[in-house]
Motif scaffolding. Structure first.
Motif, PDB file in Angstrom:
ATOM      1  N   ASN A 107      19.061  -9.273  13.764  1.00 34.75           N
ATOM      2  CA  ASN A 107      19.247  -8.110  13.479  1.00 34.75           C
ATOM      3  C   ASN A 107      17.944  -7.076  12.824  1.00 34.75           C
ATOM      4  O   ASN A 107      18.025  -5.827  13.358  1.00 34.75           O
ATOM      5  N   ASP A 108      16.960  -7.875  12.632  1.00 33.67           N
ATOM      6  CA  ASP A 108      15.663  -7.136  12.689  1.00 33.67           C
ATOM      7  C   ASP A 108      15.450  -6.635  13.814  1.00 33.67           C
ATOM      8  O   ASP A 108      14.996  -7.323  14.260  1.00 33.67           O
ATOM      9  N   PRO A 109      14.627  -5.040  13.732  1.00 32.49           N
ATOM     10  CA  PRO A 109      14.183  -5.228  14.559  1.00 32.49           C
ATOM     11  C   PRO A 109      12.645  -5.823  15.550  1.00 32.49           C
ATOM     12  O   PRO A 109      12.577  -5.826  16.689  1.00 32.49           O
ATOM     13  N   ALA A 110      12.043  -5.956  14.387  1.00 31.47           N
ATOM     14  CA  ALA A 110      10.573  -7.239  14.935  1.00 31.47           C
ATOM     15  C   ALA A 110      11.260  -8.170  15.216  1.00 31.47           C
ATOM     16  O   ALA A 110      10.177  -8.518  16.314  1.00 31.47           O
ATOM     17  N   ARG A 111      11.696  -8.416  15.219  1.00 26.85           N
ATOM     18  CA  ARG A 111      12.283 -10.319  15.545  1.00 26.85           C
ATOM     19  C   ARG A 111      13.117  -9.980  17.248  1.00 26.85           C
ATOM     20  O   ARG A 111      12.237 -10.412  17.906  1.00 26.85           O
ATOM     21  N   GLN A 112      13.858  -8.442  16.842  1.00 29.13           N
ATOM     22  CA  GLN A 112      14.352  -8.237  18.230  1.00 29.13           C
ATOM     23  C   GLN A 112      13.176  -8.438  19.548  1.00 29.13           C
ATOM     24  O   GLN A 112      12.974  -8.890  20.455  1.00 29.13           O
ATOM     25  N   GLU A 113      11.691  -7.789  18.961  1.00 30.68           N
ATOM     26  CA  GLU A 113      10.833  -7.227  19.892  1.00 30.68           C
ATOM     27  C   GLU A 113      10.517  -8.844  19.908  1.00 30.68           C
ATOM     28  O   GLU A 113      10.087  -9.072  21.391  1.00 30.68           O
ATOM     29  N   LYS A 114       9.919  -9.526  19.414  1.00 34.63           N
ATOM     30  CA  LYS A 114       9.550 -10.597  19.278  1.00 34.63           C
ATOM     31  C   LYS A 114       9.951 -11.795  20.223  1.00 34.63           C
ATOM     32  O   LYS A 114       9.870 -12.401  21.266  1.00 34.63           O
ATOM     33  N   THR A 115      11.519 -11.683  20.550  1.00 37.01           N
ATOM     34  CA  THR A 115      12.637 -12.009  21.515  1.00 37.01           C
ATOM     35  C   THR A 115      12.672 -11.803  22.040  1.00 37.01           C
ATOM     36  O   THR A 115      11.864 -12.492  23.348  1.00 37.01           O
ATOM     37  N   ARG A 116      12.243 -10.895  22.908  1.00 31.58           N
ATOM     38  CA  ARG A 116      11.986  -9.476  24.325  1.00 31.58           C
ATOM     39  C   ARG A 116      10.805  -9.856  24.540  1.00 31.58           C
ATOM     40  O   ARG A 116      10.704  -9.993  25.750  1.00 31.58           O
ATOM     41  N   THR A 117       9.887 -10.172  24.419  1.00 29.39           N
ATOM     42  CA  THR A 117       8.511 -10.099  24.304  1.00 29.39           C
ATOM     43  C   THR A 117       7.766 -11.683  24.524  1.00 29.39           C
ATOM     44  O   THR A 117       6.953 -12.044  24.761  1.00 29.39           O
ATOM     45  N   SER A 118       8.427 -12.820  24.043  1.00 27.10           N
ATOM     46  CA  SER A 118       7.873 -14.233  23.918  1.00 27.10           C
ATOM     47  C   SER A 118       8.715 -14.557  25.626  1.00 27.10           C
ATOM     48  O   SER A 118       9.031 -14.260  26.742  1.00 27.10           O
ATOM     49  N   GLU A 119       7.107 -15.934  25.686  1.00 29.32           N
ATOM     50  CA  GLU A 119       7.064 -16.629  26.967  1.00 29.32           C
ATOM     51  C   GLU A 119       8.009 -16.870  27.592  1.00 29.32           C
ATOM     52  O   GLU A 119       8.965 -16.974  28.389  1.00 29.32           O
ATOM     53  N   GLU A 120       8.860 -17.503  26.297  1.00 26.83           N
ATOM     54  CA  GLU A 120      10.054 -18.604  27.114  1.00 26.83           C
ATOM     55  C   GLU A 120      11.540 -17.477  27.116  1.00 26.83           C
ATOM     56  O   GLU A 120      12.117 -17.882  28.275  1.00 26.83           O
ATOM     57  N   ALA A 121      11.693 -16.524  26.800  1.00 25.52           N
ATOM     58  CA  ALA A 121      12.190 -15.790  27.434  1.00 25.52           C
ATOM     59  C   ALA A 121      12.297 -14.446  28.370  1.00 25.52           C
ATOM     60  O   ALA A 121      13.005 -14.566  29.732  1.00 25.52           O
TER      61      ALA A 121
END
Length: 127
Positions: A107-121
């Motif tokens: 639920n951490d916004p920083a973690r979600q942003e990292k997920t959203r912008t990852s190359e894998e995603a």
């Protein structure tokens, strides 16, 4: 696949000589075809680089090879770019004490942003 065809053929042959069945973890369709030709007994995880065609399905069936599909692993690549709806589902929350730490992290916004912008995603197949 990191294992060259000559090596996995030798491993499969040796295992079969000892009466053992062989399962192979794979990602690419070309590896699935090579492993089938080499005599693999079980394909673990799905072909994920492209759609599986009718010829590969027919070959798996003809050779009676077990197939263990991976239905949700790739969802984790992008599912947590926001808070998923099931995080508030009463059934899911019944045992929240067992995984509250993971929920807090996801639920951490920083973690979600990292997920959203990852190359894998970015490159995952979001069907």
């Amino acid at each position: 696949m990191d294992t060259p065809p000559a090596v996995y053929r030798a491993l499969i042959d040796e295992a079969h000589e000892r009466g053992l069945r062989v399962a192979a973890h794979l990602y690419y369709i070309k590896d699935a075809r090579g492993l089938l030709d080499a005599g693999v007994d079980v394909i673990a995880h799905s072909v994920r680089d492209q759609d599986v065609d009718a010829a590969l399905i027919a070959d798996i069936k003809k050779r009676d090879v077990g197939y263990i599909p991976t239905f949700t692993r790739d969802l984790a690549v992008f599912l947590y770019e926001t808070t998923p709806a099931f995080f508030s589902d009463p059934f899911f929350l019944r045992r929240v004490d067992a995984y509250r730490g993971e929920m807090t992290e996801l639920n951490d916004p920083a973690r979600q942003e990292k997920t959203r912008t990852s190359e894998e995603a970015r490159t995952s197949n979001r069907r």
